[in-house]
Scaffold this active site. Structure first.
Site, PDB file in Angstrom:
ATOM      1  CD1 TRP A   1      -1.837  -1.304  -6.632  1.00  0.00           C
ATOM      2  CD2 TRP A   1      -2.718  -1.607  -8.682  1.00  0.00           C
ATOM      3  NE1 TRP A   1      -3.207  -1.154  -6.531  1.00  0.00           N
ATOM      4  CE2 TRP A   1      -3.774  -1.331  -7.764  1.00  0.00           C
ATOM      5  CE3 TRP A   1      -3.043  -1.822 -10.019  1.00  0.00           C
ATOM      6  CZ2 TRP A   1      -5.108  -1.289  -8.154  1.00  0.00           C
ATOM      7  CZ3 TRP A   1      -4.376  -1.775 -10.409  1.00  0.00           C
ATOM      8  CH2 TRP A   1      -5.389  -1.502  -9.482  1.00  0.00           C
ATOM      9  CG  MET A   2      -1.404   4.762  -7.144  1.00  0.00           C
ATOM     10  SD  MET A   2      -0.861   6.472  -7.518  1.00  0.00           S
ATOM     11  CE  MET A   2       0.694   6.704  -6.806  1.00  0.00           C
ATOM     12  CG  ASN A   3      -5.204   0.655  -4.163  1.00  0.00           C
ATOM     13  OD1 ASN A   3      -4.342  -0.201  -4.258  1.00  0.00           O
ATOM     14  ND2 ASN A   3      -5.988   0.718  -3.115  1.00  0.00           N
ATOM     15  CG  ASP A   4      -7.471   3.411  -1.517  1.00  0.00           C
ATOM     16  OD1 ASP A   4      -7.783   3.107  -2.667  1.00  0.00           O
ATOM     17  OD2 ASP A   4      -7.954   2.871  -0.515  1.00  0.00           O
TER      18      ASP A   4
ATOM     19  NE  ARG B   1     -12.022  -2.226   2.920  1.00  0.00           N
ATOM     20  CZ  ARG B   1     -12.891  -3.223   2.791  1.00  0.00           C
ATOM     21  NH1 ARG B   1     -12.904  -4.227   3.653  1.00  0.00           N
ATOM     22  NH2 ARG B   1     -13.782  -3.216   1.798  1.00  0.00           N
TER      23      ARG B   1
END
Ligand code: FRU
Length: 480
Positions: A39-42, A169
């Site tokens: 998985w990848m996000n930002d 955050r």
């Protein structure tokens, strides 16, 4: 080997067990950044250091779903060819044990500093039971990072203000003169998104400065991933507000990313600005982050996926990708424009025209349209009935991207307003195995989507209504 290095090593070993599967996926992207597996996000820590671009990203190495966040890492000399680097951050300490959340990077005294959010779950409800603090990690070579012993560098929100204590955050840091600043994503106690401004002389001791911007009642419950930068004489706050309600064709993505353009007063630290404007009108564009190129261009990259969206590549042990790096600028009306960086022309193979099978490459179509015209383009057409439709209606001046028949994966339609300029419309469409990025009039509007057609679905057609003309159709297949 310390705890942090051990955590990195363990994650790296696990990734190897899934790499083949992920890389062999028929949807694997050819010229976009993806993970080696899982998985990848930002995008995080987009920066330059020792003559290279560095891009980090939110990475869950243990599954193709979101989980305890690590930072993946790639580097590039030209924003086009990216080299995989070892995992930069892994959760390992009491203050970040449930995740090294999003953040940024900056060079100081010849070292690369990462500033990120340490996340800890304090109970089962991930909206309420959490503690978020801001942390530093430092590297001499830009590859191996040590967490700062004095972490966290910001452990509490300032007292006495309407600032939620725990949703706090995504620090984005930059330098002006001798001062480092950072903006942080936040919300009020009754759920209005806002951005906090901090300052520091050394990146280690931080002082709260102001609530730089806050949404109006009911606009959004949380502002994530803020970024503040100068652009063509104005200040631009780029951020990703959650929970914005759709209005007509606006704010239709599951979550939004966009800008406030205005002026940041460096004395009072207030920010006066225009209305929120979307950065991209497609489906899959979130959490953009920017850096400056050595020649002074402001470059952005976003997560080319979306929270709560279906991601069919998960069955092949990967999920998520980055958009192309895009240069941004302001037009005469102070609207932010964006277009893929010119370095990408290095990917172009020999130009084709005539009978085309656009698949992995860039398509450029120019139209000369009457006021009542309809232009329609079919992309990734398959004998199985698959097609992705781009349609422009000159009466409403709306460009429409329809992915209902794009293959497996999520469907839907998105529209955006693209004024016809002297009857002309130019579309540049960057296609990869499972993505499409459409740019109208060289950056006036963009639409970005993941699509999942079969590899054989490479049919193409373009037509316009009577009396209008297709002035040119060019295609450059890309070397991957
Ligand atoms: C944005 C975000 C950030 C957070 C990160 C966690 O997509 O929710 O606010 O730091 O993802 O992975």
């Amino acid at each position: 080997m310390n705890k942090h290095q051990k955590a990195i090593e363990k994650a790296a070993e696990f990734v190897e067990t899934k790499r083949d599967n992920a890389q062999k996926s028929p949807w694997q992207l050819a010229y976009h950044i993806t993970t080696p597996a899982n998985w990848m996000n930002d995008p995080n820590g987009f920066s330059t250091f020792n003559g290279k671009y560095h891009l980090f990203y939110q990475f869950h190495p243990y599954s193709p779903e979101w989980g305890p966040m690590h930072w993946g890492h790639v580097t590039s000399k030209d924003l086009v060819h990216w080299e995989e680097q070892p995992i930069a951050l892994a959760p390992s300490e009491a203050y970040d044990v449930d995740g090294c959340f999003s953040g940024s990077a900056i060079e100081k005294d010849g070292m690369l500093y990462l500033m990120y959010t340490g996340n800890v779950w304090t109970g089962p409800d991930h909206d309420k039971d959490l503690k978020q603090v801001q942390c530093i990690a430092v590297s001499e070579d830009g590859i191996h990072f040590e967490k700062y012993e004095g972490n966290p560098v910001i452990s509490e929100v300032p007292a006495g203000l309407d600032i939620h204590p725990y949703h706090f955050r995504d620090p984005k840091v930059w330098q002006e003169g001798n001062t480092y600043y950072c903006v942080l994503g936040s919300r009020t106690n009754d759920q209005q998104g806002q951005v906090l401004l901090y300052q520091s002389a050394d990146l280690l001791e931080w002082e709260f400065v102001s609530v730089l911007a806050r949404g109006e009642d009911g606009f959004s419950f949380m502002w994530e991933c803020p970024d503040l930068f100068e652009l063509d004489g104005k200040d631009v706050l780029l951020f990703s507000p959650q929970g914005v309600k759709p209005r007509g064709d606006y704010f239709k993505n599951l979550h939004q990313a966009g800008t406030l353009v205005g002026d940041w007063d460096r004395t009072s630290h207030t920010f006066t600005h225009d209305d929120f404007t979307m950065m991209d009108y497609g489906f899959d564009y979130y959490a953009p982050q920017s850096t400056l190129s050595p020649d002074g261009r402001r470059i952005t990259i976003a997560w080319m996926a979306m929270w709560e969206s279906q991601m069919p590549e998960q069955e092949h042990d990967w999920a998520g990708a980055m958009t192309l790096p895009r240069e941004v600028w302001l037009d005469a009306e102070n609207q932010v424009r964006s277009y893929p960086v010119r370095e990408l022309e290095a990917l172009r193979g020999e130009m084709q025209t005539g009978d085309l099978k656009p698949y992995i490459g860039e398509l450029q179509v120019e139209f000369d349209l009457k006021k009542t015209a309809i232009a329609e383009m079919l992309l990734r057409v398959g004998e199985n009935g698959e097609k992705t439709i781009l349609r422009y209606d000159a009466i409403t001046e709306k460009l429409e991207l329809n992915r209902y028949n794009s293959g497996v994966g999520p469907g839907g339609i998105r529209r955006c307003h693209v004024p016809l300029r002297d009857g002309k419309l130019t579309l540049n469409i960057f296609m990869d195995r499972s993505s499409i990025e459409v740019f109208a009039n060289r950056g006036e509007k963009s639409m970005t989507a993941r699509i999942y057609p079969a590899a054989e679905s490479t049919g193409f057609d373009v037509k316009v209504s009577a009396e209008s003309t297709i002035s040119s159709v060019l295609y450059w297949p890309f070397h991957s």
